[in-house]
Structure formats: C-alpha cells, structure tokens
Design a protein around this motif. Structure first.
Motif, PDB file in Angstrom:
ATOM      1  N   CYS A  67      -5.083   2.278   8.053  1.00  0.00           N
ATOM      2  CA  CYS A  67      -5.928   0.847   7.809  1.00  0.00           C
ATOM      3  C   CYS A  67      -4.949  -0.187   8.568  1.00  0.00           C
ATOM      4  O   CYS A  67      -5.500  -1.289   8.889  1.00  0.00           O
ATOM      5  N   SER A  91       0.804  -1.325   0.023  1.00  0.00           N
ATOM      6  CA  SER A  91      -0.036  -0.053   0.069  1.00  0.00           C
ATOM      7  C   SER A  91       0.971   1.240   0.018  1.00  0.00           C
ATOM      8  O   SER A  91       0.499   2.200  -0.671  1.00  0.00           O
ATOM      9  N   PHE A 108      -3.752   6.960   4.577  1.00  0.00           N
ATOM     10  CA  PHE A 108      -4.507   5.714   4.411  1.00  0.00           C
ATOM     11  C   PHE A 108      -3.796   4.199   4.952  1.00  0.00           C
ATOM     12  O   PHE A 108      -4.536   3.729   5.503  1.00  0.00           O
ATOM     13  N   ILE A 166      -8.348  -0.727   0.603  1.00  0.00           N
ATOM     14  CA  ILE A 166      -9.016   0.400   1.148  1.00  0.00           C
ATOM     15  C   ILE A 166      -7.866   1.330   0.508  1.00  0.00           C
ATOM     16  O   ILE A 166      -8.348   2.619   0.090  1.00  0.00           O
ATOM     17  N   THR A 167      -6.611   1.423   0.544  1.00  0.00           N
ATOM     18  CA  THR A 167      -5.681   2.530  -0.169  1.00  0.00           C
ATOM     19  C   THR A 167      -5.945   2.497  -1.656  1.00  0.00           C
ATOM     20  O   THR A 167      -5.942   3.671  -2.034  1.00  0.00           O
ATOM     21  N   TYR A 197      -7.700  -5.577   4.850  1.00  0.00           N
ATOM     22  CA  TYR A 197      -7.999  -4.883   3.713  1.00  0.00           C
ATOM     23  C   TYR A 197      -7.227  -3.570   3.192  1.00  0.00           C
ATOM     24  O   TYR A 197      -7.721  -2.944   2.536  1.00  0.00           O
ATOM     25  N   ASN A 198      -6.075  -3.484   3.786  1.00  0.00           N
ATOM     26  CA  ASN A 198      -5.210  -2.181   3.681  1.00  0.00           C
ATOM     27  C   ASN A 198      -5.031  -1.962   2.209  1.00  0.00           C
ATOM     28  O   ASN A 198      -5.488  -0.572   1.890  1.00  0.00           O
ATOM     29  N   ILE A 256      -8.796   2.084  -3.175  1.00  0.00           N
ATOM     30  CA  ILE A 256     -10.023   3.007  -3.559  1.00  0.00           C
ATOM     31  C   ILE A 256     -10.058   4.242  -2.992  1.00  0.00           C
ATOM     32  O   ILE A 256     -10.398   5.205  -3.719  1.00  0.00           O
ATOM     33  N   ALA A 257      -9.175   4.561  -1.827  1.00  0.00           N
ATOM     34  CA  ALA A 257      -9.145   5.867  -1.451  1.00  0.00           C
ATOM     35  C   ALA A 257      -8.367   6.619  -2.393  1.00  0.00           C
ATOM     36  O   ALA A 257      -8.360   8.007  -2.636  1.00  0.00           O
TER      37      ALA A 257
END
Length: 117
Positions: free
Chosen positions: A75, A10, A71, A86-87, A82-83, A89-90
């Motif tokens: 996370c 990430s 992020f 989510i990274t 789900y790091n 998506i963000a």
C-alpha cells in the motif's frame, strides 16, 4: 498523516497482531473458559476440541499475521494515503478467516457431538 507515518503505524499494527498470536501460541488456555482463547460453540464442547481448536487457531493466526506484513508495504507504493485503513481492513478479514478455517478443521476432525471422527 504523511505516507511514511501511515506506513510506520500500519507496520506497528501488524506487529501488534503478531504479538497477540505469539501470546496465544506461548500461553494457550488450559481449560475451557469464556474469556481467553478460541471460543465458539463447537470449540467449547469438550476439552479435546478446545485444545485442538486453540492450537490450530493460534498457529494459523501466527501465519496469517506474518503474511499481513505485506499489505502495508504494498500500500505504501500503490495507495500511500490509505495505507493504515487498507491494512486494518485486510488484517480484520484475515483474522476473521481464521474462524472459517478453524471451524472447517474442527468439522473435518470431530462430529457434531464433539467426538473424533
């Protein structure tokens, strides 16, 4: 993937976005083209808008990408499994927000025909 690997991947993704922002800032497109730079209908109306749009978008992308480093770290402690998801998506949402804010900046400073207000 283990949470530690997800964190490293990430952060690597965020660094990749930062490098892209630095490349756009360091080597902005000189002339209007369809391959490189901030390309929208409004930004390609004339050379003046093109220059303003690419300068504004690259500066904003650099700021946004630096903030995006938060992020993966958050996370990792909140939802480590789900790091990376989510990274990504963000970051995608943040990069898409650049379009909104750049177009807002252009509409504030240029009329519909591309002339400065």
């Amino acid at each position: 993937m283990s949470p530690e690997i997800e964190l490293l991947v990430s952060i690597g993704y965020c660094i990749f976005i930062i490098v892209l922002a630095l490349v756009l800032k360091k080597f902005p497109p000189k002339k209007i083209n369809h391959f490189y730079g901030y390309r929208t209908t409004r930004s390609m109306k004339n050379q003046n808008i093109w220059t303003v749009a690419n300068t504004y978008a690259s500066n904003l992308m650099l700021k946004v990408s630096l903030y995006s480093l938060i992020f993966p770290l958050l996370c990792y402690f909140i939802i480590p499994d789900y790091n990376f998801l989510i990274t990504v998506i963000a970051n995608t949402l943040l990069v898409c927000s650049i379009i909104f804010f750049t177009e807002k900046h252009l509409s504030k400073n240029f009329d519909a025909n591309g002339k400065p207000k």
